[in-house]
Design an enzyme around this catalytic site. Structure first.
Site, PDB file in Angstrom:
ATOM      1  N   PRO A 271     -13.630  -2.789  19.597  1.00 33.36           N
ATOM      2  CA  PRO A 271     -12.030  -2.916  19.001  1.00 33.36           C
ATOM      3  C   PRO A 271     -12.088  -4.294  18.179  1.00 33.36           C
ATOM      4  O   PRO A 271     -10.967  -4.377  18.314  1.00 33.36           O
ATOM      5  CB  PRO A 271     -11.421  -2.394  20.657  1.00 33.36           C
ATOM      6  CG  PRO A 271     -12.198  -2.989  21.189  1.00 33.36           C
ATOM      7  CD  PRO A 271     -13.979  -2.791  20.808  1.00 33.36           C
ATOM      8  N   GLY A 273     -13.478  -7.346  19.240  1.00 37.12           N
ATOM      9  CA  GLY A 273     -13.366  -8.697  20.010  1.00 37.12           C
ATOM     10  C   GLY A 273     -14.640  -9.453  19.151  1.00 37.12           C
ATOM     11  O   GLY A 273     -14.336 -10.707  19.347  1.00 37.12           O
ATOM     12  N   LYS A 274     -15.487  -8.774  19.064  1.00 37.02           N
ATOM     13  CA  LYS A 274     -16.474  -9.903  18.129  1.00 37.02           C
ATOM     14  C   LYS A 274     -16.159  -9.496  16.122  1.00 37.02           C
ATOM     15  O   LYS A 274     -16.565 -11.226  15.926  1.00 37.02           O
ATOM     16  CB  LYS A 274     -17.671  -9.807  17.744  1.00 37.02           C
ATOM     17  CG  LYS A 274     -19.111  -9.763  19.139  1.00 37.02           C
ATOM     18  CD  LYS A 274     -19.749  -8.036  19.475  1.00 37.02           C
ATOM     19  CE  LYS A 274     -20.502  -7.596  20.775  1.00 37.02           C
ATOM     20  NZ  LYS A 274     -19.742  -7.567  21.086  1.00 37.02           N
ATOM     21  N   ASP A 294     -15.666   0.680  11.199  1.00 35.09           N
ATOM     22  CA  ASP A 294     -15.603   1.546  12.231  1.00 35.09           C
ATOM     23  C   ASP A 294     -16.202   3.096  12.606  1.00 35.09           C
ATOM     24  O   ASP A 294     -15.115   3.245  10.298  1.00 35.09           O
ATOM     25  CB  ASP A 294     -14.759   1.484  13.693  1.00 35.09           C
ATOM     26  CG  ASP A 294     -15.313   2.524  14.724  1.00 35.09           C
ATOM     27  OD1 ASP A 294     -16.127   1.489  15.275  1.00 35.09           O
ATOM     28  OD2 ASP A 294     -14.831   3.095  14.932  1.00 35.09           O
ATOM     29  N   CYS A 394     -25.393  -3.438  24.286  1.00 37.24           N
ATOM     30  CA  CYS A 394     -25.108  -3.542  26.034  1.00 37.24           C
ATOM     31  C   CYS A 394     -25.708  -2.714  26.538  1.00 37.24           C
ATOM     32  O   CYS A 394     -25.740  -2.346  27.460  1.00 37.24           O
ATOM     33  CB  CYS A 394     -23.255  -3.456  26.186  1.00 37.24           C
ATOM     34  SG  CYS A 394     -22.585  -2.114  25.539  1.00 37.24           S
TER      35      CYS A 394
END
Length: 456
Positions: A271, A273-274, A294, A394
């Site tokens: 979404p 963040g990075k 995306d 992750c």
């Protein structure tokens, strides 16, 4: 349809934390993501902050401990899986409270459970729930020591599938696998990244503390603050001074070594963040920009919303595109830096997404490996000579981490592995410079990072 299986939420349930926890767990068992379903329940329910916290604790606790709770409940209910879903979840939340929530008195647990059983079901359900709970209270639950096989015992005690324990043992050894398993159900810390584009860590700390939050610095990265409160509801969050992001996830962007005028590709960005972290290093007036991709339109919308809130929209260009199809939009050697936060099995996120453990298999991990390699393959030609590409996931499985990096390097001799940078020189690097963040190391999410450089 019987009263007990109705999907309609009664008015009295909206004011009852335990009843709403049962409703949430029913839906999660039917495939809903825990965090999304819980957010929906919080919006629907009419609960004060204390009851929202209790409901959240019960929902995550039951998902995390499901195998343990089933092991404990089975002697009292021979086939828990045969019960109506809501009755089973009611017994699970009651058992969870009895064993894991010290401050909730047993009589309160019993009274609430029996009341819910009576109001959602009928007198027979009420008598059944009453009998089971009193039997558990009277006889106690069975010990894990009754399980002689050590893998099965750890599986039940930690509520992790045996295949995952066996895989971690093969890759990391029994001691490390055991520590990870026993740490994976600890409550996740809430970490916030300070938006260095508009404020400083010291200023953000002062502002959050003035709002009543208890704030401590991160031991993983200087950009993060840990807080016990709901930071997303703070004015600092709304004003874009901070954003929610795990400490481990913040380690990818610094290793890119970004300069203000660079062109950066964030290949799997939602979404955002990075993406927004990368943007803090860039200067739009000097030509700095991050292209954020995306595959889903609505997720691209989230990237744009976050960029606006964090005051970096002038440096962010988000678009709907499969990262494996970057050739359709970008020229070769267009980017100075590329970040690939690849889609993965997510086993590093079990504290936040506990249902993953029951749904994913090793076959899923191996299937994702093909997607991860596909993204790296597509992105590699878009990087300038001398540029850096940081790859991360992750997850904590070798198949999606160093195996992917090794396959990529074997097929791309024009790339080399360089040490991943961490500001605090964390003891998380392997002997090749790749970073492995395990859930038991720093109480953060599990994460893997490798930094690849294209030879000049």
């Amino acid at each position: 349809m019987s009263k007990g299986t109705s999907n309609k939420v009664a008015e009295w349930e909206l004011h009852n934390a335990r009843a709403m926890a049962v409703r949430t767990l029913e839906k999660i068992r039917n495939g809903a993501y825990s965090n999304l379903q819980l957010n929906n329940t919080v919006k629907q329910a009419e609960l004060d902050e204390r009851d929202v916290h209790l409901m959240t604790t019960m929902v995550y606790g039951v998902i995390q401990r499901r195998m343990t709770l089933e092991y404990w409940l089975t002697p009292f209910v021979k086939k828990p899986e045969k019960l109506d879903a809501w009755v089973r979840e009611l017994l699970y939340i009651s058992l969870f409270q009895m064993k894991f929530l010290d401050k909730v008195p047993t009589h309160a647990i019993f009274d609430e459970a029996i009341n819910i059983a009576k109001r959602r079901g009928h007198d027979g359900v009420r008598k059944f729930v009453t009998g089971v709970l009193h039997a558990i209270d009277r006889e106690g639950v069975r010990s894990f020591d009754e399980i002689t096989d050590k893998v099965e015992r750890l599986s039940i005690e930690a509520s992790l599938p045996e295949w995952l324990i066996n895989q971690l043992t093969t890759e990391l050894g029994w001691e490390k696998a055991s520590r990870i398993a026993m740490a994976i159900n600890d409550a996740p810390a809430q970490s916030a990244r300070v938006n260095l584009a508009v404020t400083t860590v010291a200023e953000a700390t002062d502002i959050l503390e003035a709002e009543g939050f208890t704030v401590t610095p991160s031991k993983v990265t200087p950009d993060a603050l840990l807080s016990g409160g709901h930071v997303a509801s703070s004015q600092a969050f709304k004003d874009g001074l901070v954003t929610l992001q795990d400490e481990s996830a913040m380690l990818m962007a610094p290793s890119l070594d970004i300069h203000p005028d660079m062109q950066v590709l964030d290949a799997a960005a939602a979404p955002g963040g990075k993406t927004t972290q990368i943007a803090t290093y860039l200067n739009a007036t000097e030509g700095g920009i991050v292209e954020a991709l995306d595959i889903h339109d609505h997720k691209v919308g989230l990237i744009n919303q976050n960029a606006e809130r964090l005051h970096v929209a002038d440096r962010v260009h988000a678009r709907t595109l499969d990262a494996r199809k970057v050739d359709e939009a970008f020229a070769d050697e267009q980017f100075d830096r590329i970040l690939v936060d690849a889609p993965c099995s997510g086993f590093g996120l079990l504290r936040r997404k506990p249902e993953i453990r029951y749904d994913k298999t090793m076959a899923d991990s191996l299937s994702l490996q093909k997607i991860q390699l596909g993204i790296l393959e597509a992105a590699a030609p878009k990087l300038k000579a001398g540029g850096r590409m940081v790859y991360g996931t992750c997850t904590i499985l070798q198949s999606e981490n160093e195996d992917v990096v090794d396959q990529f390097l074997a097929e791309h001799p024009d790339f080399e592995l360089v040490p991943t940078y961490t500001a605090y020189d964390l003891e998380a690097q392997d002997d090749r410079g790749m970073v492995h963040m395990f859930p038991d190391d720093f109480e953060s999410d599990g994460f893997f990072i490798a930094t690849l450089q294209k030879k000049a």
